[in-house]
Design an enzyme around this catalytic site. Structure first.
Site, PDB file in Angstrom:
ATOM      1  CB  CYS A   2     -33.979  14.441 -18.987  1.00 17.52           C
ATOM      2  SG  CYS A   2     -35.236  13.714 -20.056  1.00 17.52           S
ATOM      3  CG  LEU A  51     -33.060  12.695 -25.156  1.00 13.14           C
ATOM      4  CD1 LEU A  51     -32.643  13.515 -26.371  1.00 13.14           C
ATOM      5  CD2 LEU A  51     -31.981  11.684 -24.804  1.00 13.14           C
ATOM      6  CG  ASN A  75     -31.909  11.678 -16.302  1.00  9.12           C
ATOM      7  OD1 ASN A  75     -32.260  11.281 -17.409  1.00  9.12           O
ATOM      8  ND2 ASN A  75     -30.640  11.657 -15.904  1.00  9.12           N
ATOM      9  N   GLY A  76     -34.814   9.667 -16.807  1.00 16.32           N
ATOM     10  CA  GLY A  76     -34.809   8.222 -16.923  1.00 16.32           C
ATOM     11  C   GLY A  76     -36.043   7.670 -17.601  1.00 16.32           C
ATOM     12  CB  THR A 316     -10.516   1.743 -17.165  1.00 17.04           C
ATOM     13  OG1 THR A 316      -9.414   1.236 -16.435  1.00 17.04           O
ATOM     14  CG2 THR A 316     -11.118   0.651 -18.009  1.00 17.04           C
ATOM     15  NE  ARG A 319      -5.643   3.272 -21.046  1.00 19.04           N
ATOM     16  CZ  ARG A 319      -4.867   2.307 -20.599  1.00 19.04           C
ATOM     17  NH1 ARG A 319      -5.360   1.080 -20.450  1.00 19.04           N
ATOM     18  NH2 ARG A 319      -3.594   2.543 -20.302  1.00 19.04           N
TER      19      ARG A 319
END
Length: 578
Positions: A2, A51, A75-76, A316, A319
């Site tokens: 979230c 979410l 959130n989690g 990194t 990519r």
């Protein structure tokens, strides 16, 4: 995942301020497209973009205690919420949300309850009785959180930097495993495992303990009320996640709702190593496999959006984030909202190619500790924000607290790469799941060599990025980079190109300071670069920078290697691409 935003202690508590908070919270709506919530109490605001994964119908946030004097935005996922509820029977729960336990735990235990939570989380809790507040982030930093300070004395918290960077005078990444307390004044670490001191442990290797701990970690993460899947690149880590998930899916609550057919997902350029390996594993396991493709140009076209969402200029990370970002969009289009992923294993077990050069078990162990401590700046950040950009949640069983405790308590001598003993990288993990009677994976998959995600999606992906950067960054621009970017000065055209995009979205010095720097080869820390003097001449974050070293490490003693034909193939591939 979230999106949370909290602003506490504002001077201004007008309608205009409320409107501004709503406007800033909308910047996080990609993380939580299912519902928006806002709680205002005097000069304090707690906003939430949801979410819905657990209890989609009634778990809207912010969440409260019985009389609504405690307000929390989270959130989690709290995987042990049912066990925690058993010890909170005197409390009245309003929802089926796993996160509601936080408000009641605070009532029972005050600020000293965070270590009781088993999960990935970032939360802000307001106690309206005295207007005190706390904020906390999970042990490893799987879930993102930032903290900022306004000129008016306000304290800000947000899931992503973009929600506070305009309004805060200073801000930074909230450190993992920490709690911020307005009562005690500032940050303190709540997560204090034995490995954090980096002292070399001595517990003997127990393969069954490793296996059992990982199976439990995966089972916890099957807690969902929505369709889910597994990201399957065909490498060791994602293949184990998929295999263990499949073994326990049929008995899970998720299977009763959505069926026991496991969906797996892989992305790459056509003909890439990951696509081939992912399909092979999916065929062996019998999953409903989704092979997703992208082109180099499609990836390049998405770079600006990726940097905006992932909030970094680390080469990194960008990519690897781009294909994951593109994959997440397609996953969401299939109606899937949660995925399991294999991040964290290489840090815990020393799986990166450069670990072949670790001079002794002490330095090997210390490097794994450094890598785990930095995960929130790299792989955790990538996995979370690349998926959350499209409203998908990524869960990472390798970063389970209990599993880390088991894996990091063993004598690191067992983790070291020993060709003379037939031990390749991550041998302790491979061996733990090498079950002859009831195999988790075929032998050749279980002992498959390491392939970094940004390499595995297709080698021309990185080459295409470098070519694109060469077009947009001149030699003169790179020569003067230290004047334009005196902090964390980019040393390649690719790094310079990413940095210019980042600065466009996040121009403040506090923003650029959230991104780590320093020399690195093949994902190493700056300290590990000292292991080989030659690496200072080839500081490329791609795994290819160490592939030659990787093959050479095995070539030293082929007679002891149990899979010489595999080494020959790897050597041929190395010669073709380096």
């Amino acid at each position: 995942m979230c999106g949370i935003l909290a602003v506490l202690g504002c001077v201004d508590n007008s309608q205009a301020k409320r409107s501004r908070i709503i406007e800033l919270s909308r910047r996080l709506r990609h993380r939580g497209p299912d519902w928006s919530g806002l709680h205002c109490y005097e000069d304090c605001y707690l906003a939430h973009e949801r979410l819905a994964i657990v209890d989609p119908t009634s778990g809207d946030q912010p969440l409260y205690n019985e009389d609504k004097t405690i307000v929390v935005t989270v959130n989690g996922e709290i995987y042990n919420h049912k066990a925690l509820r058993e010890n909170l029977k005197s409390h009245q729960f309003r929802t089926g949300s796993d996160c509601e336990v936080i408000a009641h735990l605070y009532e029972e235990h005050g600020e000293e309850f965070v270590d009781m939570l088993d999960g990935m989380f970032a939360f802000v809790l307001l106690d309206t009785r005295d207007k005190s507040f706390i904020a906390a982030r999970d042990a490893i930093g799987i879930t993102p959180l930032y903290i900022g300070w306004g000129l008016d004395g306000s304290v800000w918290f947000a899931s992503e930097m973009k929600a506070l960077s305009d309004d805060c005078e200073q801000f930074m990444a909230f450190p993992p495993g920490h709690i911020y307390s307005s009562k005690q004044g500032g940050l303190r670490r709540w997560y204090n495992p034995p490995w954090f001191s980096e002292l070399v442990p001595s517990t003997p290797y127990d393969p069954l303990a490793v296996r059992n701990a990982f199976e439990k970690a995966v089972i916890k993460r099957l807690m969902t009320d929505v369709p889910f899947g597994v990201l399957l690149s065909g490498g060791l880590d994602s293949s184990l996640v998929a295999s263990v998930t499949l073994r326990h899916l049929e008995k899970s609550e998720a299977a009763r709702q959505w069926g026991s057919k496991l969906h797996t997902f892989c992305i790459g350029l056509k003909g890439s190593p990951d696509l081939k390996a992912g399909k092979e594993v999916a065929d062996y396991l019998g999953t409903r496999h989704h092979e997703l493709h992208f082109t180099v140009q499609e990836g390049i076209d998405a770079i600006e959006e990726v940097i905006y969402h992932v909030e970094t200029y680390d080469v990194t990370t960008i990519r690897a984030s781009t294909p994951m970002f593109l994959m997440s969009r397609k996953i969401k289009s299939l109606g899937v909202k949660m995925v399991l992923s294999g991040e964290g294993s290489d840090e815990i077990f020393g799986g990166y190619l450069y670990f072949h050069k670790a001079p002794n078990k002490k330095e090997f162990h210390e490097e794994t500790c450094r890598k785990i401590k930095a995960l929130h700046q790299y792989d955790c950040l990538r996995a979370n924000k690349s998926t959350s950009a499209w409203g998908v949640e990524a869960r990472v069983p390798f970063l389970d607290k209990e599993f880390i405790n088991v894996a990091m308590s063993m004598d690191p001598e067992w983790k070291m790469i020993r060709p003379d003993l037939g031990r390749i990288e991550k041998w302790v993990l491979r061996n733990a799941f090498d079950d002859e009677k009831n195999p988790y994976l075929p032998k050749h998959i279980l002992y498959r060599q390491k392939e970094q995600f940004s390499d595995g999606v297709g080698y021309s992906w990185i080459d295409g990025l470098k070519d694109h950067a060469n077009i947009h960054v001149s030699d003169t621009m790179l020569t003067n980079a230290n004047f334009v970017f005196p902090d964390n000065t980019p040393v390649t055209k690719e790094a310079y190109y990413y940095r210019t995009i980042f600065e466009k979205f996040f121009p403040k010095s506090a923003a650029r300071a959230t991104v780590p720097g320093g020399p690195s080869v093949a994902c190493s820390t700056a300290k590990a670069v000292e292991w080989d003097a030659a690496w200072s001449q080839n500081l490329d974050p791609s795994g290819r920078a160490a592939l030659g070293v990787h093959v050479a490490a095995y070539e030293e003693d082929k007679s002891e290697d149990p899979r010489p034909e595999k080494l020959q193939k790897l050597a041929e591939k190395t010669a073709a691409i380096v």
